[in-house]
Design an enzyme around this catalytic site. Structure first.
Site, PDB file in Angstrom:
ATOM      1  N   GLU A 158      -6.038   5.849  31.299  1.00 19.18           N
ATOM      2  CA  GLU A 158      -5.239   4.738  31.818  1.00 19.18           C
ATOM      3  C   GLU A 158      -6.110   3.529  32.186  1.00 19.18           C
ATOM      4  O   GLU A 158      -6.075   3.054  33.309  1.00 19.18           O
ATOM      5  CB  GLU A 158      -4.456   5.193  33.066  1.00 19.18           C
ATOM      6  CG  GLU A 158      -3.351   6.173  32.767  1.00 19.18           C
ATOM      7  CD  GLU A 158      -2.111   5.536  32.176  1.00 19.18           C
ATOM      8  OE1 GLU A 158      -2.105   4.298  31.956  1.00 19.18           O
ATOM      9  OE2 GLU A 158      -1.151   6.279  31.926  1.00 19.18           O
TER      10      GLU A 158
ATOM     11  N   GLU B 274      -1.252  14.645  28.471  1.00 15.98           N
ATOM     12  CA  GLU B 274      -0.505  15.031  29.671  1.00 15.98           C
ATOM     13  C   GLU B 274       0.937  15.253  29.238  1.00 15.98           C
ATOM     14  O   GLU B 274       1.499  14.449  28.499  1.00 15.98           O
ATOM     15  CB  GLU B 274      -0.537  13.930  30.745  1.00 15.98           C
ATOM     16  CG  GLU B 274      -1.923  13.710  31.317  1.00 15.98           C
ATOM     17  CD  GLU B 274      -2.001  12.538  32.317  1.00 15.98           C
ATOM     18  OE1 GLU B 274      -0.987  12.184  32.927  1.00 15.98           O
ATOM     19  OE2 GLU B 274      -3.100  11.982  32.452  1.00 15.98           O
TER      20      GLU B 274
END
Ligand code: IPT
Length: 962
Positions: A392, A468
């Site tokens: 991220e 994820e």
């Protein structure tokens, strides 16, 4: 010093491999002196060897000082806890000064000070001389201490600032926890080695001046840069074969455990040693409820063992390189590792990614430094099969620099990064929380195209993984089986990593486990840090039990009298397993047989002993289990790896009660272990009332045999077998799960008023042996409602039969939480429940894959799943009957069962475990159906098949006195 510098450090030695060396080393962990200041502008006199620190506190190193009474932890997920204005830092900048005096052993000359991790910017002085500073909290730093070491007493001083320009690179979703949280050593080792070993036996290494010996394979004195071919068994996570090697340098010998393996991508498929690699992974943060990220080797080992025992085969080290010893364990016990760089700038997403360090040339050196320090440290681990640039961190030029360097330095491992969907710098296409539908489309290479055709073609040719998925926050995750089915169907899909391994709940004297906001943080993300598969103390949650089932490396499918056993391992056959078939009648074992299963699997005949078949109502189930035949390094012989069940009778197809079944005349192929050792056929209760009797009017009550009575006016049951009760009555509400809450269902349900239903009795009509109670159940301020008609019949034996008919009125939008009955009993009435149904753990429509049909018993306490943030939990599914002590409830055919010492309101209001205080009533839920769980805290909600919609329903329960 300037904490707003972009420089990653100063005075540092070149990064090198984490190695086990015979060079002398001094462990500098232990008790240090410590002083905390609220800001960074503190005199540097403490670094002077003569400084008097006797007034300071003591602090263990490694540790985080907020967990030792100095300051407090703080939790944010995406948000920076300071203004987004790089490279500037707040005036309030907790600064920890650490001092440690040590004696230099006789004969020492030279040495390096090595820090495995300090959060976030640290400066170091030896005997008053400043060696330098470093950033990159989860990466090692080494300084040449030689010129400044002196015989006898030496004084080491380390100043750690919580905030620096580098903090902008460390916005991972976790507690902000400063400190020297990994080991400190003084070492005379200087060696660096890079071993390359492929599955087809090619072996070489870099390490100037070194000679490699690998006696087991006859390698002696191998020189750097020379490749030899050896007959090695390959390393895989399933067969973690390691070979002891040494590399001898003039001044030291380092020990290595070499694993021969090759990672490659062919035709868009991820391969290990030339065979498809399916990652059954979890995301692991380093965490311990008392120690934070200062985890011990015991904790690391516990993690790896728990993973292995739950069929997990892969770890993403979210979102930073772990303690180096963790990777040793992954090599040794077998886990595929995606090693992730210590980089996250997620909070820039909240300001439109303006000023993102990932794209800021001033941060280039820091980002490259981080990548280098990770790759150099971890390059010798066979377990590490991919490098990840970070998490991220948006997109930007510095990613290209990191990736370019890594490809050059280590072409043997693919690169991963999820944050740039163009995959410009990666070798695999990675996403997080993509829905099942999207994953399916990607599996078929039918995903939506990128704007740039060249990049699109490149990406479409890549393997895909979900770095994820299945956000394990609170109750859940739902949807695991459906993801796994996709991963196993499409070769392009290389599996993924469930988010996440552990709840980061910090042990707290009053709250049990603390989460965001519990330390008074002005900005926080509450319980988003409680989203693991294991509770903070590493007790597996039901989500991990489900994951174990979904990840099973053996698949069973039953046909008439046979079971087909498919080997789902990637790299090993079934010869390390033994297979046991157990027959149970109404949950009691009547026979157990050993099955002879070929090493490659196949179809095997099943035993079908007739015990219990004579009882038409008793259910007979056959369970096949795959157990470890011998000890493995990660579990003892007998550990269950996989299982499956089939119902022998009554026939699941027709569901009609079986009449006398003939005894099997063909003996089973297996070897009997138990054969009819237990008397068969415990009685299965009936759901029809044998002999109905009329209710008797007695004052305001209608009484039934066995001590039960109804209020004659309202028709409410007031006594059940002598116990004063409330309910059973219709209930549509549940204490919202985290997924209900964050996915928006809770708000919709509360807007509908489902948490404040009213119950109106329209009629209570005794008629012979039946009492009919007509009600309307509805929230205030709404014209939606449910007609609920309760029909009670009393039996001569004292039993009560209840048939409930439910008819929704109005246009109910969206799913409802539950459809069932709730009732309360005196607190002393029930302590333990024994049931025949699925268990032992909780199960909801899209969870509870680990719950098998059997006879189970648990105390009320044991029935609760202790989610750190309390919420709906503990529902036992497909219960045929449940014995609560004073009475038994049976379904027609099944019901969902929950029993607690608190009500739904208390559960919904509770914020921490200690908020749940046993009251003086037992609350029973006897449910027809529940809304699924899904994973909407992050990712898709409940799949449509698991949505519970308001619908007409009929539901029968029988209450029988004990
Ligand atoms: C995703 C993060 O990568 C992970 O660290 C964690 O924060 C998770 O969310 C939530 O628990 S990012 C999210 C915006 C998809």
């Amino acid at each position: 010093m300037d904490l707003e510098t972009f420089a990653p450090g100063s005075g540092l030695l070149a990064p090198r491999a984490a190695l086990h060396s015979d060079a002398p080393a001094l462990d500098l962990n232990g008790t240090w002196r410590f002083r905390l200041s609220p800001h960074a502008d503190v005199p540097e006199d403490f670094a002077d060897p003569g400084y008097d620190d006797t007034g300071w506190d003591e602090l263990p190193v490694p540790s985080h000082w907020p967990l030792h009474g100095h300051g407090a932890p703080a939790y944010t997920n995406v948000s920076y806890p300071f203004p987004v204005d790089p490279p500037h830092v707040p005036d309030e900048n907790p600064t920890g000064d650490h001092r440690r005096v040590f004696d230099l052993p006789e004969g020492w000359s030279g040495g390096r000070l090595r820090f495995e991790g300090a959060d976030s910017l640290a400066r170091v002085w030896l005997n008053g001389h400043e060696l330098g500073f470093w950033t990159g909290s989860r990466l090692p730093a080494e300084f040449d201490a030689g010129p400044w070491l002196r015989p006898g007493r030496n004084v080491l001083a380390v100043r750690v600032h919580q905030w620096s320009a580098a903090s902008y690179l460390e916005d991972q979703d976790m507690w902000w926890l400063p400190g020297i949280f990994r080991d400190v050593t003084l070492t005379q080792s200087t060696a660096d080695v890079f071993v390359r070993a492929t599955h087809d036996g090619r072996l070489s290494f870099d390490g100037p001046g070194g000679r490699l010996d690998l006696p087991e394979l006859g390698v002696a004195g191998l020189e750097p840069g020379v490749e030899v071919r050896v007959a090695a068994e390959p390393w895989t996570a399933e067969t973690p074969r390691l070979y002891d090697a040494t590399v001898t340098f003039p001044g030291e010998t380092v020990r290595l455990r070499v694993g021969f393996r090759t990672i490659s991508i062919e035709d868009g498929v991820l391969l290990a040693n030339g065979r498809p690699l399916l990652l059954k992974g979890v995301n692991r943060h380093e965490f311990h409820p008392a120690r934070g990220r200062a985890v011990t080797r015991e904790t690391m080992r516990e993690d790896v063992l728990l993973m292995k025992r739950h069929n997990v085969n892969a770890v993403r080290t979210s979102h930073y390189p772990p303690h180096p010893a963790f990777l040793d364990l992954c090599d040794e016990l077998g886990l595929w590792v995606v090693d992730e760089c210590d980089l996250e700038t997620h909070g820039f997403g909240q300001v439109g990614w303006r000023g993102n360090p990932t794209d800021d040339p001033r941060y280039e050196a820091a980002l490259l430094d981080r990548m280098r320090r990770m790759v150099e440290r971890d390059k010798n681990h066979p377990s590490v099969v991919m490098w990840s640039l970070g998490n991220e961190a948006g997109v930007g030029r510095n990613l290209a620099v990191m990736a370019g360097w890594a490809r050059d330095r280590d072409p043997s491992r693919p690169l991963h990064y999820e944050g740039d969907w163009s995959c410009a710098h990666t070798d695999v296409y990675s996403r997080m929380y993509a829905s099942h539908a999207e994953v399916e489309a990607i599996g078929r290479r039918a995903e939506d195209p990128l704007d740039d055709p060249a990049l699109d073609a490149r990406r479409r040719a890549m393997p895909f993984l979900q770095c994820e998925y299945a956000h394990a926050m609170g109750n859940g995750p739902g949807g695991l089986a459906e993801y796994q089915e996709l991963f196993e169907r499409h070769p392009r899909l290389a599996g993924g990593f469930v988010w996440e391994w552990i709840d980061h709940g910090l042990a707290h004297p009053a709250l049990g486990y603390a989460y965001g906001g519990d330390f008074g943080e002005p900005l926080h993300d509450a319980n988003f840090v409680i989203d693991g598969l294991v509770f903070p103390d590493r007790t597996p949650s039901p989500g991990l039990d489900d994951l174990k089932k979904v990840f099973e490396p053996v698949r069973f499918s039953f046909a008439d009298g046979t079971v087909r056993i498919v080997n789902g391992h990637g790299f090993r056959d079934l010869s390390h397993l033994r297979f046991v078939a157990t027959v149970e009648v109404e949950g009691e074992v009547v026979a157990e047989h050993r099955l002879e299963v070929p090493a490659d699997g196949g179809e095997v005949k099943l035993p079908d002993p007739a015990y219990g078949a004579a009882n038409p109502r008793a259910e007979r189930w056959l369970t096949v289990r795959a157990l470890l035949a011998g000890d493995e390094p990660w579990a003892a012989a007998g550990h269950e790896v996989a299982w499956s069940q089939t119902r022998l009778s009554p026939s699941p197809a027709t569901d009609t009660p079986a009449t006398d079944l003939p005894a099997t005349d063909t003996p089973p192929t297996g070897t009997p272990i138990i054969d009819g050792g237990v008397p068969a056929s415990p009685a299965a209760p009936e759901t029809a009332v044998p002999q109905a009797v009329a209710l008797v009017r007695d004052g305001d009550e209608l009484t039934a045999p066995g001590g039960s009575a109804f209020d004659a006016r309202t028709g409410r049951l007031v006594r059940l077998f002598g116990l004063d009760v409330t309910g059973p009555r219709l209930d549509l509400w549940r204490a919202p799960t985290d997924n209900d809450r964050y996915g928006g269902l809770e708000a919709r349900w509360r807007a509908l008023g489902l948490h404040r239903l009213t119950h109106r009795t329209d009629a209570a009509e005794p008629d012979g042996d039946t009492l009919t109670v007509r009600t309307r159940v509805a929230p205030a301020a709404s014209d939606l409602g449910m007609r609920a008609t309760y029909r009670w019949t009393a039996g001569a034996d004292g039993g009560l039969l209840l048939r409930v008919e439910i008819e929704p009125e109005g246009d109910w939008p969206g799913p409802i939480p539950r459809l069932g009955l709730s009732m309360t009993l005196p607190g002393t009435a029930v302590d333990r429940v024994t049931w025949f149904g699925r268990g032992p753990g909780e199960a909801y429509p899209d969870t509870g894959l680990a719950a098998r049909v059997g006879r189970w018993t648990a105390t009320l306490d044991e029935l609760q799943t202790p989610y750190v943030h309390p919420q709906e939990n503990g529902h036992r599914a497909e219960v045929r009957w449940a014995d609560f002590g004073p009475f038994l409830v049976s379904g027609d055919p099944v019901f969902g069962m929950t029993a607690r010492r608190w009500g739904t309101e208390e559960l919904a209001a509770a914020r921490h475990r200690p908020d749940l205080v046993p009251g003086d009533r037992v609350h029973l839920h006897l449910d027809l159906a529940h809304q699924g769980i899904g994973t909407a805290t992050c990712g898709p909600g409940t799949l449509p098949a698991y949505d519970l919609h308001a619908r007409p329903a009929t539901f029968t329960l029988r209450f029988t006195p004990a």
